[in-house]
Design a protein around this motif. Structure first.
Motif: not given
Lengths: 711, 711
Positions: B210-212, B661-665
């Motif tokens: 849903t949040d992807n 931070g760690v990039n993810f989306d």
């Protein structure tokens, strides 16, 4: 310890600070605004300029329309209100060949204006506190139901006396704090209202149910009506001889823009709020009533949509009814989400526990007030037990048109036997014509297949009830299945206006001779409804004094005063143009623009954009309605004023008392306003007057109206 | 004139200004960052500090993981990446009794760390332009397919030579501008990767599908892995004797907060972008390929969810595959929405018309370049005609595990006959072990009922094709219906790893003797795949030089230089922490908080919040990770950097080159980045390092890791 959400903390905080600093919450009764220091609150209008009986004031321009508010904007009785307030009038004037819902409507001359069927206009003249007179009708030995009946009778006596002394006017007595304070209102009452200009639905209802109760909003939710009177200026039923009504006052339209942070106020007729109720009431609403009604409406809408699929005439016929059902459904579901998110029942219970501790701390106080909360809870326990039965009795006539008609016929026969003042309000001489008119207008919604399907469903729902919950006459219909119900619908004559009018003249005895299956059903149901009414009168007789006493002890506890819940009387609310954060990392700004209309355009009919609008926008034809900061025309605006249903169509004023918008909705988070208000999430929505004027000129081509508005 | 949307105007504007002022768009190839004036751009690190082969630089700490990026954060080879990048490793280590997906995983000591099956690590050592060498293999008389083959062979020769000269290292040649520039990269290559700490899915995958691709986001999408090497520090397969790898460099974790407007940069391995492609390519993607794949994935997910309902073991087994399919599905659908909203194909066509006008304006230029756009379009016309057939051939082995295995066995038998350098890359000695390992890991996804159902569906889809589009061996299976397919699945031995390994050693002649129904099918399909491959080589041989020439003429036209599309090589991108307006009157702020996690909590398993998190938050145990302005721990952050798939797990650096931070989306509007980038809507998302550390300490109780990170 359990943690809930941001709102949990916010509310804990609110509960604490509410003792010390009153928020801007409040729908101020119009006769109480003298208590406000308007200059200090940032307004350039005085309380007298807003409301002073006997002098020309802003309230002379405020009209109460069926279920909403409007305002006079010309010397010739031109009224601006919401498209959705005028919706039934537009629907009733529409046909497949002249679909004013879809295409909009414009009368280029007065002669082209068409009747807004079923619409009336009330304008406040004066008001007076009649609490002492009302409460004098009570004595301590009275049973609870008798209390309710005595108050109602006293109210009717005052109304009849007042109307006799003020020919052609309309009087109403309103409960301000139930069981405690009562106000008499005198109104000018106009009965000839006509449709002047409605934009096409793709503007006036842009976004449809998807955007209903939603911000950011892009709906041009406005319509112009006109009030008419007899040539001598008195109130009259529709007649070609009537002339435009000349109000004592009308509003000046402000073309200057507003910006975030500007002060605004609203005058209007908010319907009902329930902020002073107990946790037991809220639990009943959250767990039982609202979910049941939302689901039942949902089901009805689906049935209607299925039946109307591909049939243009049915689409028009069902439009207003579907709109109403969907509006309530989404409102209730949004409220349920809000109640759950705020854990509001739990919050209320916590507050009540603290109040109980306050009560218990003082033996005298305990003796006087210790019963209030448990006694109130006991009534909601009883209502909870009876709910499965009472909700069916309550919903049945709303769902099934023929039951509504038959019930009215049977009730009328009984009521008309009584003296005028003893009748149910709807059957008093002063109201009966309107009751008949409304009843005949329900025929506009009637469809035999649908009514049979709906009745079959209600019968089915009734058949799971047993013991004292059983509704015998209804359950008995279930024996024959849906075929028997369809036969009833085929056999009834209640679909014929003439037959209904004839039946409305019959006595109870004559009715017992009727072979009409729906009259027979209504006769069988009548004792059940009469007994339900007595139960409700008894409960009101119990609850109202409890509520009045609860209000007193809470005042003492919180060391503050309260504003009465909304009750359909004229109120003022004020506040500020401002955005809000509906959730973490999201900020909603307080103005939308035409650009946003185009962004929302999609294949869905709800988000259709008229070609003409696109052309005008692409050509940047903004006229004087451009907002130079936004480089666009502002469509809708947002503010933290305290509104509810009934405020629809209310004028939004700038600090100088000029018209800057027309209120029409609340943001989703604010549906819960009816139970609890907070500057954090309570936001209402208006269509910006610049969009109104832009649409009227560039889409409607109604230069005649812009002239009339002095633009 | 038709008006579309805000973006329409924005893009018209962009097309105009792109000629004059380069935006911050760009995934800069690591060897080109010397061209940037980093100090002027607001950074305190120099290009040499970021990447200088032979010296210790930040890139020594950047690792390329299977399908994503990570970074070393300790001297002992500790790697931080995304939970979703490590997802398959967590899934493969999980069982119903030890469900690390659901409960999270923590190794308290090195001995407790478990293999991250299938994962490897690459660290860049150096790179070199080999364009001249590659292009020297071509001559003008070559057929198109031969061109492609010649380039591929030359690339392999360079790789083999380089790896021979650098024992234990890994070489790759990457196409930067297809048909024009080629770079040779040398990598350290580690094969023993282990799982160290993964938060529970309710944090690491909070919000689920849903949040992807959604902002505001509240996912703690991080996991710690560790790289191991032989005791002498060289690369080795998994062995208990291995020791933690000591990277040349690791990142300093910054505990200071960032705020809106701060400069940030990213180093990582973005996969693929297509910004230099033509309108004909985009139309093919929009009209055919993306909708087909999205719908096919949707269907597969539904089938898997139905099968796994109520079966915990299947839920775990299918988790990674469903996640991958759903991710692509939502990405494609978001892209489709974006393409439609921007009318991007129409925009591209308009741009191309203007380019054509530029070309036509000069006879010499027309002669040289007039063919480019029509010739490219002709190839996409051919692909459009062949699409119904080719999409089935392409998807069949992806959808049906047994087809994938059988195809690999048959292809391997043919390829292994050839000299190493002539083989398909997957079958070269340097890759074949990995190919085998991956093939055996697909058995982890295998389920006989599902595979039969999927094959039946693909057979059904193939049967509507006729004439030259017909896929005979597949369509023939349809004669027997699903029963025949189920019989095939029941009869095959390809579900046994030993049988697969044995078959992988057979010659093509031996395979023809096999009675296995899937080997038989694969043998029947083999000529079709071989011919498809030749077709694709021919098209690439046509398209690449056209693309190279298009790039030249566009450069001349726009008087600007281009950055090559992402191609899985190390890139730097930089930008600013900032919010954006996704639509009219809405602003998305660039930081979310734990409060927002709690706001999202719901009955849906995707929005479950661990009790421990709620307790810690309610107790306000924020440690040093509190953001004083927000009075909360920042969860995720948003910035306008240019990223794509493959950047998942990339470290986000502050201006000083410290990890924040760690990039993810990406936000939904930014999925279209792969085709077009804009500061207006291109936003990527990282998990804030403070949330990483807060979760690791207060939820994971992994104080050992915080010590290792010097916190």
């Amino acid at each position: 310890m359990k943690f809930f959400s941001r709102f949990f903390l916010v509310f804990l905080f609110m509960v604490v600070i509410s003792v010390f600093s009153p928020a801007e919450e409040g729908m101020w009764p119009i006769h109480e605004i003298g208590r406000l220091d308007l200059a200090k609150l940032g307004f350039q209008v005085t309380a007298e300029r807003i409301f002073k009986p006997g002098q020309v004031s802003l309230t002379d321009a405020i009209v109460n329309l069926s279920g909403g508010t409007g305002s006079f904007v010309s010397a010739d009785g031109l009224i601006i209100t919401n498209h959705h307030v005028a919706f039934s009038a537009i629907q009733r004037a529409s046909s497949v060949s002249a679909d004013y819902l879809r295409n909009g409507f414009l009368a280029k001359t007065h002669a082209d204006e068409v009747p807004a069927k079923g619409y009336t206009v009330r304008i406040i003249e004066s008001c007076r506190d009649v609490s002492a007179e009302i409460l004098s009708s009570l004595n301590r030995r009275m049973a609870f139901a008798a209390r309710t009946q005595a108050i109602e009778k006293k109210m009717k006596e005052i109304i009849l006396k007042t109307e006799a002394e003020n020919k052609g006017k309309r009087a109403e007595v309103a409960e301000m704090f139930p069981g405690k304070t009562y106000m008499l209102f005198l109104y000018t009452y106009l009965k000839d209202v006509r449709l002047v200009y409605a934009p096409p639905q793709a503007i006036g209802n842009f976004g449809g149910e998807t955007d209903n109760w939603v911000w950011p909003r892009h709906t041009g939710d406005f319509t112009f009506l006109r009030a008419y009177a007899a040539p001598d200026g008195t109130s009259a039923d529709f007649s070609p001889a009537n002339v435009p009504y000349h109000p004592r006052s009308y509003l000046k339209v402000a073309s200057q823009g507003l910006k975030e942070g500007d002060r605004v106020f609203i005058l209007g007729y908010p319907g009902r709020t329930y902020r002073h109720r107990t946790a037991s009431y809220l639990a009943f609403e959250e767990n039982l009533r609202m979910p049941y009604v939302a689901d039942l409406n949902d089901w009805q809408i689906q049935e209607m949509e299925r039946l109307a699929q591909g049939d243009k005439a049915l689409v028009i016929q069902f439009a207003a009814r579907i709109k109403g059902l969907a509006n309530t459904m989404k409102n209730y579901r949004s409220k349920l989400t809000g109640l759950k998110r705020l854990h509001w029942v739990a919050q209320k219970e916590t507050e009540e526990k603290r109040l109980i501790a306050f009560i218990e701390a003082d033996p005298a106080r305990r003796k006087q007030t210790g019963d209030i909360i448990p006694a109130t809870a006991a009534i909601y326990r009883e209502m909870t037990e009876q709910f499965p039965r009472e909700i069916i009795l309550e919903q049945l006539p709303r769902v099934v048109n023929l039951v509504q008609i038959a019930n009215t016929v049977v009730e009328a026969a009984h009521e008309l036997q009584k003296k005028d003042v003893d009748r149910e309000s709807a059957y008093m001489d002063r109201n009966f014509d309107k009751t008949k008119e409304r009843l005949l207008l329900t025929l506009k919604n009637f469809h035999p297949i649908l009514d049979a399907r709906f009745l079959t469903e209600m019968v089915k729902r009734s058949r799971v009830l047993s013991g004292t919950l059983r509704i015998e006459p209804l359950a008995a219909l279930g024996e024959g299945g849906s075929a028997a119900v369809e036969k009833m619908v085929a056999a009834t004559r209640l679909t014929d206006p003439k037959a209904i009018e004839a039946l409305l003249k019959q006595t109870p005895e004559e009715l017992t001779q009727s072979s009409d299956p729906f009259i027979k059903l209504a006769l069988g149901m009548f004792p059940l409804y009469r007994s339900l009414k007595e139960t409700q009168e008894r409960r009101k007789g119990q609850l109202d004094p409890l509520a009045a006493r609860l209000s007193e002890v809470r005042k003492e506890w919180l060391k503050t005063d309260f504003i009465p819940d909304a009750n359909g009387t004229l109120r003022m609310t004020f506040g500020t143009i401002r955005g809000y954060s509906p959730r973490d990392a999201v900020y909603h700004q307080p103005f939308t623009t035409i650009r946003g209309v185009l962004e929302k355009e999609s294949a869905s009919p709800e988000f259709e954009v008229p070609e003409l609008l696109k052309e005008r926008y692409a050509a940047r034809e903004f006229g004087p309605f451009l907002h130079s900061g936004l480089q666009d025309v502002p469509v809708a605006m947002l503010y933290d004023m305290d509104t509810t249903g009934g405020n629809s169509g209310s004028p939004v004023f700038n600090a100088r008392g000029e018209l800057v918008g027309v209120n029409f909705d609340r943001a989703q988070e604010a549906t819960i306003n009816d139970f609890v208000w907070s500057t954090d999430f309570s936001r209402s929505i208006a269509v910006d007057i610049r969009y109104v004027l832009w649409v009227t000129r560039y889409i409607g081509g109604a230069e005649n109206l812009l002239n009339e508005l002095d633009i």
